[in-house]
Design a protein around this motif. Structure first.
Motif, mmCIF file in Angstrom:
data_model
loop_
_atom_site.group_PDB
_atom_site.id
_atom_site.type_symbol
_atom_site.label_atom_id
_atom_site.label_comp_id
_atom_site.label_asym_id
_atom_site.label_seq_id
_atom_site.Cartn_x
_atom_site.Cartn_y
_atom_site.Cartn_z
ATOM 1 N N UNK A 1 11.112 3.342 -2.838
ATOM 2 C CA UNK A 1 10.952 2.699 -1.532
ATOM 3 C C UNK A 1 10.811 1.195 -1.779
ATOM 4 N N UNK A 2 11.607 0.415 -1.063
ATOM 5 C CA UNK A 2 11.579 -1.029 -1.284
ATOM 6 C C UNK A 2 11.351 -1.776 0.027
ATOM 7 N N UNK B 1 4.448 -8.909 0.914
ATOM 8 C CA UNK B 1 3.952 -8.633 -0.442
ATOM 9 C C UNK B 1 2.550 -8.041 -0.394
ATOM 10 N N UNK C 1 1.910 5.735 -5.651
ATOM 11 C CA UNK C 1 1.759 6.298 -7.000
ATOM 12 C C UNK C 1 1.222 7.722 -6.899
ATOM 13 N N UNK C 2 0.236 7.934 -5.984
ATOM 14 C CA UNK C 2 -0.305 9.278 -5.777
ATOM 15 C C UNK C 2 0.798 10.256 -5.400
ATOM 16 N N UNK D 1 0.740 0.516 -2.617
ATOM 17 C CA UNK D 1 1.207 0.973 -3.931
ATOM 18 C C UNK D 1 0.379 2.148 -4.474
ATOM 19 N N UNK D 2 -0.967 2.087 -4.405
ATOM 20 C CA UNK D 2 -1.729 3.222 -4.942
ATOM 21 C C UNK D 2 -1.347 4.549 -4.285
ATOM 22 N N UNK E 1 -4.703 4.706 18.610
ATOM 23 C CA UNK E 1 -5.382 3.415 18.788
ATOM 24 C C UNK E 1 -4.413 2.260 18.545
ATOM 25 N N UNK F 1 -3.192 -0.613 21.138
ATOM 26 C CA UNK F 1 -3.326 -2.052 20.878
ATOM 27 C C UNK F 1 -2.001 -2.775 20.963
ATOM 28 N N UNK G 1 -2.257 -9.124 12.545
ATOM 29 C CA UNK G 1 -2.823 -7.768 12.557
ATOM 30 C C UNK G 1 -1.760 -6.763 12.995
ATOM 31 N N UNK H 1 7.170 2.396 -5.275
ATOM 32 C CA UNK H 1 7.187 1.444 -4.159
ATOM 33 C C UNK H 1 7.211 0.030 -4.716
ATOM 34 N N UNK I 1 -7.239 12.622 12.007
ATOM 35 C CA UNK I 1 -7.719 11.246 11.849
ATOM 36 C C UNK I 1 -6.539 10.272 11.927
ATOM 37 N N UNK J 1 -5.877 7.314 14.646
ATOM 38 C CA UNK J 1 -5.575 5.930 14.250
ATOM 39 C C UNK J 1 -4.288 5.447 14.921
ATOM 40 N N UNK K 1 2.545 -4.440 1.134
ATOM 41 C CA UNK K 1 3.158 -3.496 0.195
ATOM 42 C C UNK K 1 2.205 -3.203 -0.964
ATOM 43 N N UNK K 2 1.560 -4.252 -1.470
ATOM 44 C CA UNK K 2 0.608 -4.067 -2.578
ATOM 45 C C UNK K 2 -0.462 -3.043 -2.201
#
Lengths: 468, 227
Positions: free
Chosen positions: A376-377, A320, A331-332, A327-328, A295, A299, A353, A337, A288, A292, A323-324
C-alpha cells in the motif's frame, strides 16, 4: 434616530413629513392670494370713491369748484369701521376740498388710478391718486384727486382669512397623518398574519406557508422561508435515515457481542471459551470502529464542517506523518505500507484534523481489503495547479461498475466482507466536498488493485503569473 | 501502590479494577466527581485514572482542584480516560495538568503499559536504562550491552540506536535520525543515514533486533518482544 427600525414609523415619517410641508406651503400661498384679491377689491372701492368725487368737479371761471353737498360728503367720509380722507386740488396747486396734509403720492399721478400706502395721524392708511380733466373746453386742465382710508376693515378680513386657511390646513394635516398611520398599519397587516402563522406553527411542521394570499412585496420573503423549510425537511429526512441506518448497523456487532458472550458463558472448555472471548473482542472493536466512523461523519458534515477552521497545510508533510502512524498496523497485518511524497512543502487550504481523518480512512480501507503480503502506497504531489493525495494498493480492486456505489453510506461491496462498516468512503467524500476537492477511484498500477485519489486546489507558493 | 479510579460506568469500573489488581495495586473507586474530589483531599495516590463525563462534578474540575491544592497528593500522575476524543478536550486535559490521555474504547494492554509508564515516571523519573529483549541500553554510560556484553558501536550509531529504541514500534524519519546525530560533527545527509543504518543492522544481527525500512518514510524498530 430611532432605537430599532420600524416599517410603520418609517412610512409614516416619510409620508407625513413631506405632505405636511406641502400643506403648509399651499396654505401660505392661498393666504397670500386671498390677501391680494381682498386688497384689489378694497382698492377698487377706493377708486370708486375717487371717481365719485371726479364727477362732482366743475370748471368755473378758469378755476375749479366741487359740488359736494353735506349729505354726500358725510356718506363719503363716514363708514362703519374706517375713516375716509380725501383731497381735491387743481393743477395750479389750489386746494378745492379736503385735507391738505394727506401724504402726497410718491409718483407722478396720471389718469390711471395708482395706489400707495402711508401714515396719517398715527394711522396706517391706503391711498389712491389720479389726475382728472375737469374742463371739457380745456383738456389740459387737470385736477388731482387723492382718496385714503384707514385699514380696519382690511385688517379684520386678513385675520379672518388667516384663521380660515390655517385652520383648514391644520385639519388636513391631521387627517393625512391619521390616514397614513392607519393605511400603513393596514398595509402591514399581511406581515402580522405571516408572523402569527409562523408563531403558532409547531417546530415539526415544515409544510410550506400560504403563498397565494400574500401581497407581492411579501411573497419573496415567504418563498425564501418556504425554500428554507424544504431544505430543512430534506436535511432532517436525511438525518433520520442516517440515524436509522446507524442504529441498524450498530445492532449487528452488538448481536455478535451478545451471542459470543452467551456462548462463552456456556463453554466448559477453557480454550473454547478463549475463542469465544476473542470473537467478543473482535465484535467490540467493530462497534467501536463504527462509533468512531459515525462521529467522524458527523464532524465532516457540511453543517459541522462550516465551522471547521481552514488554514494552509503542507500535504506532503501531513501525508508522511499520517502514513507513519499507520505503519505499525500495516506490519501487524503483514502489509508493506510506504509513502511517496515530495520533499518541498505542497500547500492546500484545509482543516488538518479533517484531512488527517480522510487520509486515515483511505489507508484503513487499503489495509483492510489488501491481502497479507500486499503493498500500500500513499502518494502526495502536485499536478498542474492541483495537489493530489492518493492511496494505492495491489489488492482485489473495485470493479468499474461499483466505483460510484462505494461512496454511499453503509455500502459494502460484498456480503462476506464484514471488516468495515461501510462509512469510510462516505467520510472521505464529505471531507473532500468541504474542501472543494474531488475524489476518484482508478485501478492501481498494471491494472491491479485500487487507487483512490483526492485532488485539491493547490495554494500557489509563487506569485500568480502575470497575464501578457 | 495505591490507585484511584474515577469512573461512573460500573461495568467499565469493574473491568479496570480487575485489570489493575492483577498488577498488584490497591484500588479505590469513586463513581462521581464530588466523592473523587473528597478522596483526593485525604489520600495520596500513585496514579489517578479519571473519566471526564462524571456526575456531580466534572473530570476537568476534579483535575483542576487536585492540581490547585498541590502538595504531595496534588502531584499524583493523572491519566484521563474518556469517550471525548476531540482535539480541544485533549489539549484542555493536558493543559490542566493531566499526564496522559486515552480515549474509550481502548485496548487493555495499552492502558496497562501507560499505567506502568506513569507510575514509573512518578516514582523514579525517566529510567536511564532501556531494555529491549536481550539488549540493554545505558543512556548515562552511553553504551549498549547484549546479554551483558558491550557492543562495539560508534557515538553516531549509539545515538541512532537510542532514538530507535525510544521510538520502538513507531516510524522514525531520516530527518529525525539526522537531527539526533548532528551533535557529533556536521549533519549527515540521507545517504549517510542509510550507511549508518546498514552498519547498525549488521552489528545487531546477533541480537535479533530488526530495523525495518519503511518506504518513503524512514525506519522502524519492531515493538519489543513480549516478556
Amino acid at each position: 434616530m430611532f432605537k430599532e427600525p420600524s416599517l410603520r414609523r418609517q412610512l409614516v415619517f416619510w409620508l407625513v413629513l413631506p405632505l405636511s410641508t406641502a400643506l403648509i406651503f399651499s396654505g401660505l400661498i392661498a393666504y397670500r392670494l386671498a390677501l391680494d384679491f381682498v386688497s384689489k377689491a378694497y382698492d377698487r372701492a377706493l377708486y370708486d370713491s375717487a371717481l365719485d368725487l371726479s364727477r362732482r368737479l366743475l370748471p368755473r371761471s378758469g378755476g375749479l369748484v366741487i359740488d359736494l353737498p353735506p349729505a354726500a360728503a358725510d356718506m363719503l367720509e363716514n363708514d362703519e369701521l374706517d375713516r375716509v380722507y380725501y383731497t381735491v386740488s387743481s393743477d395750479r396747486g389750489d386746494l378745492v376740498i379736503g385735507q391738505r396734509d394727506l401724504p402726497p403720492p410718491p409718483f407722478d399721478p396720471d389718469r390711471r388710478p395708482r395706489y400707495y400706502d402711508g401714515i396719517y395721524g398715527d394711522q396706517p392708511i391706503r391711498l389712491v391718486a389720479l389726475r382728472f380733466p375737469y374742463d371739457p373746453d380745456d383738456p389740459q386742465a387737470m385736477a388731482l384727486i387723492v382718496v385714503a382710508e384707514t385699514l380696519q376693515r382690511r385688517d379684520l378680513l386678513r385675520e379672518d382669512i388667516l384663521v380660515a386657511v390655517a385652520g383648514s390646513q391644520l385639519v388636513l394635516i391631521v387627517m393625512v397623518s391619521l390616514a397614513t398611520y392607519l393605511g400603513v398599519g393596514h398595509g402591514l397587516l399581511p406581515l402580522g398574519r405571516l408572523r402569527r402563522q409562523i408563531e403558532i406553527r409547531s417546530h415539526r411542521d415544515l409544510t410550506p406557508l400560504d403563498e397565494p394570499h400574500t401581497p407581492v412585496e411579501v411573497r419573496p420573503l415567504v418563498q425564501a422561508i418556504n425554500e428554507l423549510m424544504m431544505r430543512l425537511q430534506r436535511a432532517i429526512a436525511a438525518q433520520q435515515k442516517f440515524i436509522a441506518d446507524a442504529a441498524h448497523q450498530l445492532r449487528t456487532p452488538l448481536a455478535g457481542l451478545k451471542t459470543h458472550a452467551e456462548l462463552a458463558l456456556r463453554e466448559q472448555d477453557l480454550d473454547g471459551m478463549r475463542d469465544r472471548v476473542r470473537a467478543l473482542i473482535l465484535a467490540t472493536d467493530r462497534s467501536a470502529h463504527l462509533a468512531h466512523q459515525l462521529l467522524a461523519l458527523a464532524r465532516a458534515e457540511p453543517e459541522a464542517g462550516a465551522t471547521a477552521p481552514m488554514a494552509p497545510i503542507d500535504v506532503n508533510a501531513l501525508a508522511r506523518k499520517v502514513t507513519s502512524e499507520w505503519v505499525p498496523k500495516a506490519i501487524d497485518r503483514g502489509l508493506d505500507l510506504g509513502a511517496a511524497c515530495g520533499d518541498s512543502p505542497l500547500l492546500i487550504q484545509g482543516n488538518a484534523v479533517l484531512i488527517r481523518e480522510m487520509l486515515g480512512n483511505l489507508i484503513d480501507n487499503a489495509l483492510r481489503y489488501t491481502p497479507a503480503g500486499g503493498r500500500v502506497t500513499v502518494k502526495a504531489g502536485p499536478l498542474d495547479r492541483s495537489a493530489v493525495l492518493s492511496v494505492e494498493d495491489d489488492g482485489p480492486g473495485i470493479a468499474e461498475a461499483d466505483r460510484v456505489r462505494v461512496f454511499e453510506r453503509f455500502q459494502r461491496l460484498n456480503q462476506i466482507d464484514t471488516q468495515g462498516c461501510g462509512l469510510g468512503l462516505s467520510i472521505v467524500r464529505e471531507i473532500a466536498d468541504l474542501h472543494a476537492a474531488t475524489v476518484d477511484i482508478f485501478s492501481g498500477a498494471n491494472d491491479r488493485g485500487t487507487r483512490v485519489s483526492v485532488t485539491f486546489a493547490a495554494v500557489s507558493n509563487e506569485p500568480p503569473p502575470r497575464s501578457a | 501502590m495505591r490507585m484511584l479510579i474515577v469512573e461512573d460506568d460500573p461495568l467499565l469500573a469493574d473491568g479496570l479494577t480487575r485489570s489493575l489488581n492483577q498488577m498488584g495495586t490497591v484500588i479505590d473507586l469513586a463513581t462521581d466527581g464530588a466523592s473523587a474530589d473528597h478522596m483526593l483531599v485525604s489520600q495520596t495516590y500513585d496514579l489517578v485514572i479519571l473519566d471526564l463525563g462524571l456526575p456531580k462534578l466534572g473530570g476537568f474540575e476534579v483535575l483542576a482542584n487536585l492540581r490547585r491544592r498541590g502538595g504531595s497528593a496534588g502531584t499524583a500522575p493523572v491519566l484521563i480516560l474518556t469517550a471525548r476524543d476531540s482535539l480541544e478536550d485533549r489539549v484542555k486535559g493536558l493543559d490542566l495538568g493531566a499526564d496522559d490521555y486515552l480515549t474509550k474504547p481502548f485496548d487493555l494492554p495499552e492502558l496497562e503499559a501507560r499505567v506502568r509508564a506513569l507510575v514509573r515516571r512518578g516514582k523514579f523519573g525517566t529510567s536511564p536504562q532501556i531494555v529491549y529483549g536481550r539488549l540493554r541500553f545505558d543512556t548515562i554510560g552511553r553504551r549498549a550491552l547484549l546479554d551483558g556484553r558491550p557492543l562495539e558501536l560508534s557515538a553516531r550509531e549509539l545515538s541512532m540506536l537510542e532514538t530507535l529504541l525510544l521510538n520502538a514500534g513507531r516510524v522514525v524519519s531520516k530527518e529525525q535520525l539526522a537531527e539526533q546525530v548532528k551533535g557529533w560533527g556536521e549533519e549527515p545527509g540521507p545517504n549517510a543515514i542509510e550507511v549508518y543504518i546498514h552498519r547498525l543492522r549488521k552489528k545487531l544481527e546477533s541480537a535479533q533486533v530488526t530495523v525495518r525500512t519503511v518506504r518513503g518514510l524512514g525506519y522502524l524498530l519492531d515493538k519489543p518482544p513480549a516478556g
